[in-house]
Design a protein around this motif. Structure first.
Motif, PDB file in Angstrom:
ATOM      1  N   LEU A  91    -100.143  -4.836 -17.288  1.00 58.62           N
ATOM      2  CA  LEU A  91     -99.328  -4.451 -18.473  1.00 58.62           C
ATOM      3  C   LEU A  91     -98.519  -3.342 -17.993  1.00 58.62           C
ATOM      4  CD1 LEU A  91    -101.648  -4.960 -21.552  1.00 58.62           C
ATOM      5  CD2 LEU A  91     -99.827  -6.465 -20.711  1.00 58.62           C
ATOM      6  N   GLU A  93     -98.187  -0.596 -19.876  1.00 55.14           N
ATOM      7  CA  GLU A  93     -97.312  -0.014 -21.085  1.00 55.14           C
ATOM      8  C   GLU A  93     -97.894   1.184 -21.548  1.00 55.14           C
ATOM      9  OE1 GLU A  93     -96.815  -3.135 -23.959  1.00 55.14           O
ATOM     10  OE2 GLU A  93     -96.620  -4.704 -22.604  1.00 55.14           O
ATOM     11  N   LYS A 137    -102.395 -17.241 -16.871  1.00 58.00           N
ATOM     12  CA  LYS A 137    -101.269 -17.366 -17.882  1.00 58.00           C
ATOM     13  C   LYS A 137    -101.303 -18.749 -18.620  1.00 58.00           C
ATOM     14  CE  LYS A 137     -96.369 -15.890 -18.095  1.00 58.00           C
ATOM     15  NZ  LYS A 137     -95.114 -15.244 -17.465  1.00 58.00           N
ATOM     16  N   LEU A 159    -104.281 -10.997 -23.653  1.00 52.80           N
ATOM     17  CA  LEU A 159    -103.086 -10.199 -23.735  1.00 52.80           C
ATOM     18  C   LEU A 159    -101.999 -11.035 -24.468  1.00 52.80           C
ATOM     19  CD1 LEU A 159    -102.901  -8.861 -20.273  1.00 52.80           C
ATOM     20  CD2 LEU A 159    -104.133  -7.962 -21.795  1.00 52.80           C
ATOM     21  N   LYS A 160    -101.746 -10.678 -25.666  1.00 48.75           N
ATOM     22  CA  LYS A 160    -100.806 -11.302 -26.264  1.00 48.75           C
ATOM     23  C   LYS A 160     -99.354 -10.165 -26.392  1.00 48.75           C
ATOM     24  CE  LYS A 160    -103.908 -12.910 -29.828  1.00 48.75           C
ATOM     25  NZ  LYS A 160    -104.380 -12.951 -31.134  1.00 48.75           N
ATOM     26  N   THR A 161     -98.505 -10.975 -25.669  1.00 42.87           N
ATOM     27  CA  THR A 161     -97.187 -10.085 -25.417  1.00 42.87           C
ATOM     28  C   THR A 161     -95.821 -10.703 -25.877  1.00 42.87           C
ATOM     29  OG1 THR A 161     -96.968 -10.959 -23.096  1.00 42.87           O
ATOM     30  CG2 THR A 161     -98.286  -9.047 -23.323  1.00 42.87           C
ATOM     31  N   GLN A 163     -91.265 -10.025 -26.443  1.00 42.23           N
ATOM     32  CA  GLN A 163     -90.127  -9.172 -26.415  1.00 42.23           C
ATOM     33  C   GLN A 163     -90.034  -8.564 -27.946  1.00 42.23           C
ATOM     34  OE1 GLN A 163     -86.666 -11.225 -25.619  1.00 42.23           O
ATOM     35  NE2 GLN A 163     -85.230  -9.112 -25.392  1.00 42.23           N
ATOM     36  N   GLU A 166     -95.129  -5.100 -30.126  1.00 43.16           N
ATOM     37  CA  GLU A 166     -96.348  -4.484 -29.564  1.00 43.16           C
ATOM     38  C   GLU A 166     -97.494  -5.411 -29.009  1.00 43.16           C
ATOM     39  OE1 GLU A 166     -99.256  -1.238 -31.448  1.00 43.16           O
ATOM     40  OE2 GLU A 166     -97.413  -0.260 -31.186  1.00 43.16           O
ATOM     41  N   THR A 167     -97.684  -5.011 -27.828  1.00 43.54           N
ATOM     42  CA  THR A 167     -98.678  -5.703 -27.050  1.00 43.54           C
ATOM     43  C   THR A 167    -100.067  -5.679 -27.694  1.00 43.54           C
ATOM     44  OG1 THR A 167     -97.685  -5.750 -24.901  1.00 43.54           O
ATOM     45  CG2 THR A 167     -99.875  -6.280 -24.945  1.00 43.54           C
ATOM     46  N   TYR A 189     -94.967 -13.418 -30.168  1.00 38.25           N
ATOM     47  CA  TYR A 189     -95.909 -13.134 -29.182  1.00 38.25           C
ATOM     48  C   TYR A 189     -95.735 -14.490 -28.503  1.00 38.25           C
ATOM     49  CZ  TYR A 189     -97.682  -8.966 -31.463  1.00 38.25           C
ATOM     50  OH  TYR A 189     -97.927  -7.676 -31.866  1.00 38.25           O
ATOM     51  N   CYS A 191     -95.963 -15.009 -25.006  1.00 36.55           N
ATOM     52  CA  CYS A 191     -96.987 -15.252 -23.889  1.00 36.55           C
ATOM     53  C   CYS A 191     -98.350 -14.680 -24.008  1.00 36.55           C
ATOM     54  CB  CYS A 191     -96.303 -14.332 -22.891  1.00 36.55           C
ATOM     55  SG  CYS A 191     -96.969 -14.428 -21.121  1.00 36.55           S
ATOM     56  N   HIS A 192     -99.415 -15.685 -23.570  1.00 32.43           N
ATOM     57  CA  HIS A 192    -100.673 -15.063 -23.774  1.00 32.43           C
ATOM     58  C   HIS A 192    -101.285 -15.399 -22.126  1.00 32.43           C
ATOM     59  CE1 HIS A 192     -99.987 -16.751 -27.599  1.00 32.43           C
ATOM     60  NE2 HIS A 192    -100.816 -15.608 -28.137  1.00 32.43           N
TER      61      HIS A 192
END
Length: 323
Positions: A91, A93, A137, A159-161, A163, A166-167, A189, A191-192
């Protein structure tokens, strides 16, 4: 080199992080992983003398670092710190979870994922080296369940991300088997990623199965060619006066050639009990769960999941136990 403003090139290790932290083969990736780990330690532990005290510690390796964590008043187990590091590498971040998944003094390149899954059902059987990690992924447009079986304890993070979002980091520890729910792939969200960490001295073997959650109309139980599950009462009580009743799980099977398996999980994704595993005739059936785990001990109040699986088809039902 980091403290002098000249960090060494960070490469090779980020190409495959399934490489033991406590193994040294004099390759460039060995130098990179040590650079990253001790930079992370130095930034996370608020003590000017921490790294120097590790160097002077009589115990070597991980045992020495764990000892100095205690000596400096930190209660965090080394296994947790190591798991956080594997997440930070992916991450990096700053503005989430008080900076525990971030490097202040380094700009990390992207860490490669080890597996990419985008068509379901899908599965893999792999190994994670001691004190190492694999990244998986996942790209999907339907809700998913992830079933993980391990031969040693695994620290798992979802991980939930996305654009401008907040992750979110969701963690569970799996000892034998566990289940993880992944919601629909949608904004924000989009992307996982599963972070599969082996914070242990032994090789960790695992099997991972990912299935789409079947969307059904619960008002039409027993109709259509889809498996279904519900329970009554829900919520239900496990007080002494009502313990014998438990909850009745009603389900509909679609294939008599494959076993029908019903398993109870807690909301951490850890298996509580398998209450049914046998071939049944097509149609409606019932099974009682009295609120006990595999050892016959009553579970605590809270939310649970009942999962029915027939071959690759499965469905989940949430249940609530009240005091």
């Amino acid at each position: 080199m980091v403290h002098f403003g000249m960090p060494d090139p960070i490469n090779t290790f980020n190409g495959n992080a399934n490489y033991s932290l406590n193994f040294w083969d004099q390759q460039w990736k060995d130098y990179v992983k040590v650079l990253l780990f001790f930079t992370y330690l130095d930034e996370q532990i608020d003590s000017d003398d921490f790294i120097a005290d590790i160097v002077n510690e009589q115990l070597n390796g991980i045992e020495g670092i764990a000892t100095q964590l205690t000596e400096h008043g930190y209660q965090i187990p080394f296994e947790t710190l190591f798991t956080n590091w594997t997440i930070a590498n992916y991450l990096d971040e700053e503005d989430i979870y008080d900076g525990i998944y971030n490097y202040n003094s380094l700009e990390l390149p992207n860490f490669n994922y080890n597996s990419f899954m985008n068509s379901f059902p899908d599965s893999e059987s792999e190994s994670v080296q001691p004190w190492a990690v694999r990244y998986v992924k996942i790209h999907h447009d339907q809700p998913l369940t992830v079933n993980i079986t391990v031969d040693n304890q695994m620290n798992v993070a979802l991980l939930k991300t996305g654009q401008d979002a907040e992750t979110i980091v969701e963690k569970i520890i799996i000892d034998e088997s566990g289940i993880i729910e992944i919601p629909t792939y949608e904004s924000p969200y989009n992307c996982h990623t599963l972070v599969l960490t082996n914070a242990n001295y032994n090789l960790l073997n695992y099997s991972l199965e990912i299935n789409e959650v079947l969307e059904t109309d619960e008002n039409n139980l027993g109709l259509d060619n889809m498996i279904k599950i519900e329970n009554y009462p829900n919520p239900f009580s496990l007080s002494n006066s009502k313990r014998s009743s438990g909850t009745n799980i009603k389900f509909y099977t679609t294939d008599d050639s494959k076993p029908t398996v019903i398993t109870i999980y807690n909301m951490k994704g850890q298996k509580v009990k398998t209450i049914l595993d046998e071939k049944l005739s097509v149609g409606e059936h019932n099974v009682l769960w009295n609120g006990n785990d595999e050892k016959g001990k009553s579970v605590s109040a809270g939310l649970y999941l009942s999962k029915i699986q027939i071959g690759n088809d499965m469905k989940l039902q949430k249940m609530m136990i009240i005091k």
